[in-house]
Design an enzyme around this catalytic site. Structure first.
Site, PDB file in Angstrom:
ATOM      1  CG  ASP A 107      76.430  10.002  57.370  1.00 19.04           C
ATOM      2  OD1 ASP A 107      77.573  10.192  56.915  1.00 19.04           O
ATOM      3  OD2 ASP A 107      75.633  10.915  57.639  1.00 19.04           O
ATOM      4  CG  HIS A 115      81.393   7.680  54.892  1.00 14.84           C
ATOM      5  ND1 HIS A 115      80.216   8.256  55.296  1.00 14.84           N
ATOM      6  CD2 HIS A 115      82.021   7.271  56.031  1.00 14.84           C
ATOM      7  CE1 HIS A 115      80.130   8.211  56.608  1.00 14.84           C
ATOM      8  NE2 HIS A 115      81.201   7.620  57.092  1.00 14.84           N
TER       9      HIS A 115
END
Length: 480
Positions: A457, A453
């Site tokens: 995204d 992450h």
């Protein structure tokens, strides 16, 4: 054997490192044998090589040659276990082997674990004071740290190698502290606050014995504290209430390498895992057609081959999925190198996983991928993979579908160190699905996609899943 040496100035003691796990150090014979300083000899060192971007240490599996043996140039003398493969280190020259590292022990990259002396006199000089010799090399096996620290603290060593200076700001101060590298590493390992330690080395430098003294004081204080009685069960080998040891397995070798890699990945990434289902009904028919042509093609197409090809197409369309964090930058790789997990058995007591890497899959056909996969699997199962065949990956596939007859459905796969994404596939099951507003039986494969992450995204993984789904339902398109 390729060797690339650099920084050679005879007589100054500079280390000349090689890409093969060997190095040479130029010495005046006067230093070793007490002869005239104009004469020069070359000591050829064996050190733990850095064989991959993420490699930090390696374990000596075995010494093929013994201490004092006469060895020939390019003769295999040491088996190094690292990154799940065995790597052979060869003698950099003919001579007499001096062994410092111990079989079964783990060493940091760059640590000198052996040397090849050209003559018996040179060998005897090295073995007479191995700690001093190793201290001169800059990296020392852990079991010789005590002797090496003493050698490093001598006036000669003080002049040759200045102490490290550290800013104590992180520990509540701003002064610069003189501390040897050995003492610094030991303090870090045991949580000793160096700003509270008084150095006893030259110029007030903190050395290993100072850190050891702090640790001993803490140990003595613990010993004087009230002790809880050990239950008889624990003293007899049991742990607590009736928990007895059936077998003790050394936490080393392949299992330790796997543990270190996975722990490093988890602790240095922000892993997110998304689960989805893939209708592979059409993909199964596509594979079945090519499997029936195995006799003509000379190879059998597997789901791994198909997924390597489909993933390559996805990564080419969504480049951020083929990336890594390197320092303060995100590197998007031009090459698409896909690793696939293979279960291997190293010995009767040791088994695990290894991840061979198929390089430049974006340039390969389905047949090319199948042939490369077959060759790598054969090497994996015979424990003959080379280091470059398990490194350089940019994406990993792991298939757990065959691990359980009950059907392995959900998993949270861990990215390989240095990679941003891993895709896990589970057991194909028949399930009612809706197509064209009708209920039909479909072949469903559970998928688990883990990504970092920090790098991306949710949009790129979502795009990846959409494109993979499209190719699975129209598999003929992957050949275009």
């Amino acid at each position: 054997m390729l060797r690339q040496y650099a920084r050679c100035r005879c007589g100054d003691g500079k280390v000349l490192h090689s890409s093969s796990g060997t190095s040479r150090r130029c010495h005046s014979i006067r230093l070793l044998l007490g002869h005239h300083e104009s004469e020069v000899t070359v000591i050829n060192n064996l050190f733990i090589p850095k064989l991959g971007m993420t490699m930090e240490k390696g374990t000596i599996s075995e010494w093929v040659a013994e201490d004092g043996d006469q060895v020939q140039q390019d003769q295999v003398v040491l088996i190094l276990e690292t990154e799940k493969v065995a790597h052979e280190l060869v003698a950099p020259s003919a001579g007499i082997l001096a062994v410092f590292g111990k079989a079964g022990e783990e060493y940091l990259c760059g640590t000198v674990v052996g040397a090849v002396a050209e003559t018996k006199d040179e060998y005897d000089a090295i073995k007479k004071d191995p700690a001093k010799f190793l201290a001169e090399q800059g990296t020392v096996p852990i079991e010789m740290l005590d002797e090496a620290e003493s050698a490093a603290a001598s006036p000669e060593a003080e002049n040759a190698a200045p102490a490290s200076e550290l800013t104590a700001g992180d520990q509540g101060g701003s002064e610069r502290i003189r501390i040897s590298p050995l003492a610094r590493n030991l303090a870090k390992a045991h949580g000793v606050v160096i700003s509270t330690v008084k150095g006893s080395g030259p110029g007030g430098r903190i050395i290993k014995r100072d850190i050891e003294a702090v640790r001993q004081k803490a140990s003595d204080a613990t010993a004087k504290a009230p002790q809880t009685a050990v239950p008889p069960a624990a003293a007899s080998g049991e742990r607590g209430a009736g928990k007895r040891v059936l077998e003790t397995i050394p936490f080393s070798g392949m299992r330790k390498s796997i543990a270190d890699n996975l722990h490093h990945s988890l602790s240095s990434s922000a892993r997110v895992t998304v689960m989805f289902e893939l209708d592979v009904t059409d993909l199964m028919e596509f594979r079945s057609y090519y499997s029936n042509q195995a006799g003509t093609l000379g190879f059998k197409v597997t789901y791994t081959d198909l997924f390597v090809l489909m993933v390559s197409r996805c990564l080419k369309a969504i480049p951020i999925m083929n990336s890594s964090i390197v320092g303060n930058e995100i590197k998007i790789w031009k090459d698409i190198n896909i690793g696939f997990a293979v279960a291997v058995k190293r010995s009767e007591t040791e088994s695990g996983l290894v991840v061979p890497v198929i390089k430049n899959t974006e340039q390969m056909s389905l047949g090319d991928i199948a042939k490369a996969r077959i060759a790598l699997m054969e090497k994996a199962r015979s424990n003959t993979l080379a280091m470059d065949e398990i490194s350089g990956g940019t994406f990993t596939l792991t298939n757990t579908g065959a691990l359980s007859s009950a059907g392995w459905q959900i998993q949270t796969p861990i990215m390989s160190p240095g990679e941003a994404v891993v895709l896990g596939t589970g057991t194909i099951v028949d399930r009612p699905v809706v197509k064209n507003r009708e209920i039909v039986i479909g072949s469903i494969m559970p998928m688990s996609l883990s990504f970092d992450h920090r790098i991306m995204d949710g949009i790129p993984p979502g795009q990846f899943m959409d494109k993979l789904t499209q190719m699975a339902t129209e598999p003929q398109m992957i050949l275009i």
